[in-house]
Design a protein around this motif. Sequence first.
Motif, PDB file in Angstrom:
ATOM      1  N   UNK A   1       0.831  -1.202   0.000  1.00  0.00           N
ATOM      2  CA  UNK A   1       0.000   0.000   0.000  1.00  0.00           C
ATOM      3  C   UNK A   1       0.869   1.256   0.000  1.00  0.00           C
ATOM      4  N   UNK A   2       1.878   1.293   0.850  1.00  0.00           N
ATOM      5  CA  UNK A   2       2.685   2.509   0.976  1.00  0.00           C
ATOM      6  C   UNK A   2       3.704   2.676  -0.149  1.00  0.00           C
ATOM      7  N   UNK A   3       4.262   1.569  -0.633  1.00  0.00           N
ATOM      8  CA  UNK A   3       5.353   1.672  -1.597  1.00  0.00           C
ATOM      9  C   UNK A   3       4.959   1.257  -3.015  1.00  0.00           C
ATOM     10  N   UNK A   4       3.688   0.962  -3.229  1.00  0.00           N
ATOM     11  CA  UNK A   4       3.291   0.468  -4.533  1.00  0.00           C
ATOM     12  C   UNK A   4       2.513   1.444  -5.384  1.00  0.00           C
ATOM     13  N   UNK A   5       2.408   2.719  -4.956  1.00  0.00           N
ATOM     14  CA  UNK A   5       1.617   3.684  -5.719  1.00  0.00           C
ATOM     15  C   UNK A   5       2.120   3.852  -7.151  1.00  0.00           C
ATOM     16  N   UNK A   6       3.434   3.895  -7.306  1.00  0.00           N
ATOM     17  CA  UNK A   6       4.005   4.117  -8.641  1.00  0.00           C
ATOM     18  C   UNK A   6       4.455   2.823  -9.306  1.00  0.00           C
ATOM     19  N   UNK A   7       4.255   1.699  -8.636  1.00  0.00           N
ATOM     20  CA  UNK A   7       4.725   0.422  -9.164  1.00  0.00           C
ATOM     21  C   UNK A   7       3.579  -0.504  -9.564  1.00  0.00           C
ATOM     22  N   UNK A   8       2.390  -0.216  -9.052  1.00  0.00           N
ATOM     23  CA  UNK A   8       1.221  -1.036  -9.361  1.00  0.00           C
ATOM     24  C   UNK A   8       0.237  -0.233 -10.195  1.00  0.00           C
ATOM     25  N   UNK A   9      -0.588  -0.942 -10.934  1.00  0.00           N
ATOM     26  CA  UNK A   9      -1.655  -0.266 -11.656  1.00  0.00           C
ATOM     27  C   UNK A   9      -2.687   0.261 -10.671  1.00  0.00           C
ATOM     28  N   UNK A  10      -3.598   1.111 -11.148  1.00  0.00           N
ATOM     29  CA  UNK A  10      -4.650   1.629 -10.272  1.00  0.00           C
ATOM     30  C   UNK A  10      -5.449   0.496  -9.639  1.00  0.00           C
ATOM     31  N   UNK A  11      -5.875  -0.429 -10.479  1.00  0.00           N
ATOM     32  CA  UNK A  11      -6.676  -1.545  -9.976  1.00  0.00           C
ATOM     33  C   UNK A  11      -5.851  -2.433  -9.054  1.00  0.00           C
ATOM     34  N   UNK A  12      -4.589  -2.647  -9.415  1.00  0.00           N
ATOM     35  CA  UNK A  12      -3.715  -3.466  -8.577  1.00  0.00           C
ATOM     36  C   UNK A  12      -3.532  -2.873  -7.196  1.00  0.00           C
TER      37      UNK A  12
ATOM     38  N   UNK B   1      -6.726  -3.245  -5.156  1.00  0.00           N
ATOM     39  CA  UNK B   1      -6.830  -4.598  -4.594  1.00  0.00           C
ATOM     40  C   UNK B   1      -5.970  -4.706  -3.342  1.00  0.00           C
ATOM     41  N   UNK B   2      -4.789  -4.098  -3.395  1.00  0.00           N
ATOM     42  CA  UNK B   2      -3.905  -4.096  -2.234  1.00  0.00           C
ATOM     43  C   UNK B   2      -4.570  -3.424  -1.040  1.00  0.00           C
ATOM     44  N   UNK B   3      -5.199  -2.289  -1.285  1.00  0.00           N
ATOM     45  CA  UNK B   3      -5.837  -1.544  -0.193  1.00  0.00           C
ATOM     46  C   UNK B   3      -6.992  -2.336   0.405  1.00  0.00           C
ATOM     47  N   UNK B   4      -7.780  -2.958  -0.444  1.00  0.00           N
ATOM     48  CA  UNK B   4      -8.876  -3.782   0.074  1.00  0.00           C
ATOM     49  C   UNK B   4      -8.341  -5.005   0.811  1.00  0.00           C
ATOM     50  N   UNK B   5      -7.187  -5.510   0.405  1.00  0.00           N
ATOM     51  CA  UNK B   5      -6.574  -6.642   1.116  1.00  0.00           C
ATOM     52  C   UNK B   5      -6.143  -6.222   2.518  1.00  0.00           C
TER      53      UNK B   5
END
Length: 533
Positions: free
Chosen positions: A115-126, A129-133
């Motif tokens: 959640x904290x380090x994936x803003x620029x590494x994951x797609x919006x949907x990805x 999904x992380x946040x909901x996880x």
Amino acid sequence: MDLDIVSLSRLQFAATALYHFLFVPLTIGLSILLAIMETVYVMTGRVIWRDMTKFWGTLFGINFAMGVATGIVMEFQFGMNWSYYSHYVGDVFGAPLAIEGLMAFFLEATFVGLFFFGWDKLSKVGHLITTWAVALGSNLSALWILIANGWMQNPVGAALNPDTMRMEVTNFFDVLTNPVAQAKFVHTVSAGYVTAAIFVLGVSAWYVLKGRHLDIAKRSMTVAASFGLAAALSVVVLGDESGYLSTEHQRMKLAAIEGMWDTQDAPAAFTLIGFPDQEARENHYAIHIPFVMGLIGTRSLNTSIPGIIELVERAEGRISNGLKAYDALQKIRENGGMKNITHELQTQFEENGGDLGYALLLRRYVDDPRQATPEQIKQAAWDTVPQVSPLFWSFRIMVAIGIFMILLTGTFFVLSARRALDRHRWLLKVAVWSIPLPWIAAEAGWFVAEFGRQPWVIEGVLPTAVAVSNLGIKTLLISLAGFVAIYTVLLIVEMKLMLKAIRKGPQTEHDPNEGVNVRANQPSAPTATVELA
């Protein structure tokens, strides 16, 4: 000396649990709010919602870290301070805790990093999904913890094995579907949602009073008011369910919360206010509301709720039955186990085994409960009555705050619908000063649930007085002082970090005018009159 050890062990666990529960509700609630905000961002593409998610996510991260630090200690205490408890019920109690660590905590901890380090590494949907996880992990963690705690309140799906002197699982599905555990879970997480909603509402109201970050603050207030109102209403409904289940499984707790000394004719009245006198066994200056308690406790108009005095008389009978089970248990152990006993002895144990825990209440007065006098049996029966006044007032404080939360979130929900969130400055100040209230209600609710269970660590099965480790008074005092000191420092650190992040405010990447409706008669930014301490 033993009673001193018991009291200090209880005080130490209560202190660490109360500190830990300062962080839990906000973590549970903020995780869902973050997921909602980011969902809006993914659906609309408006950057402002990503800025909101990042800002409140920073506060979530600070709180999450402190919650983990304070929660680990509690699990070690079961083995260190409550060793006989761990031996007696560890086979049942340990399973939900182990699943919580494997299924929930690891899930939550893993995705928090993304959640904290994936803003620029994951797609919006990805990333969504992380946040909901993260939100799912936070709530699953609460589920398994409360399954364990619910079993302590209503021990189902397990039985004592006389050969091992341990409670063993007989039906794990019954443990999972324990109605008390399920009611506690939904009630507790709803309270966490209210806590987070009031926190977001109050902080956002402070920004509006300061005239800062108005675009983010007003959107946050809208989400918090809507989410908080739904959660506050659900807390009331689910609290009613908990009260109804207490009538079935924890009647003494319910009678103590009500200060109901004598059994009332159905339907029982609700004591709105009064001053319980435990020595006189009556309430002074009590104000009653007819029928309400009967409807809450039994959901009928013709079922009575037993009072404390009647429940004590029932406890005497259960102690007598428990002594038969205790006598049979000792003979079973003397004969080398269940394989070497007569059918009569086995029948004696099985018929009375459900009341064995009541016989163990006598261990406070005599080493061998079979040697107890009638006076000691009577005193042990009265030991099943918890301290009434603290429970009576804690419950009413919790309920009063809950009603206020409904009114507060409902008011801001209406203001949000009318696009008038900044119209009444005094309401904004009320929102700011209301930030601590959900925590007070949550701590009061925890106190009612746990203190109201006394003298049982496992309701009707294992008295608190026989569950502790054989530790020295000095050891307990030193460890208690150390925990309080360390936890206080952690609390101060968290508050300073949270206040620093709030004063700094969100780091924005969006256009300040994005999606903002400018009112022709909108006043200029107000001067701040409320400061965050």
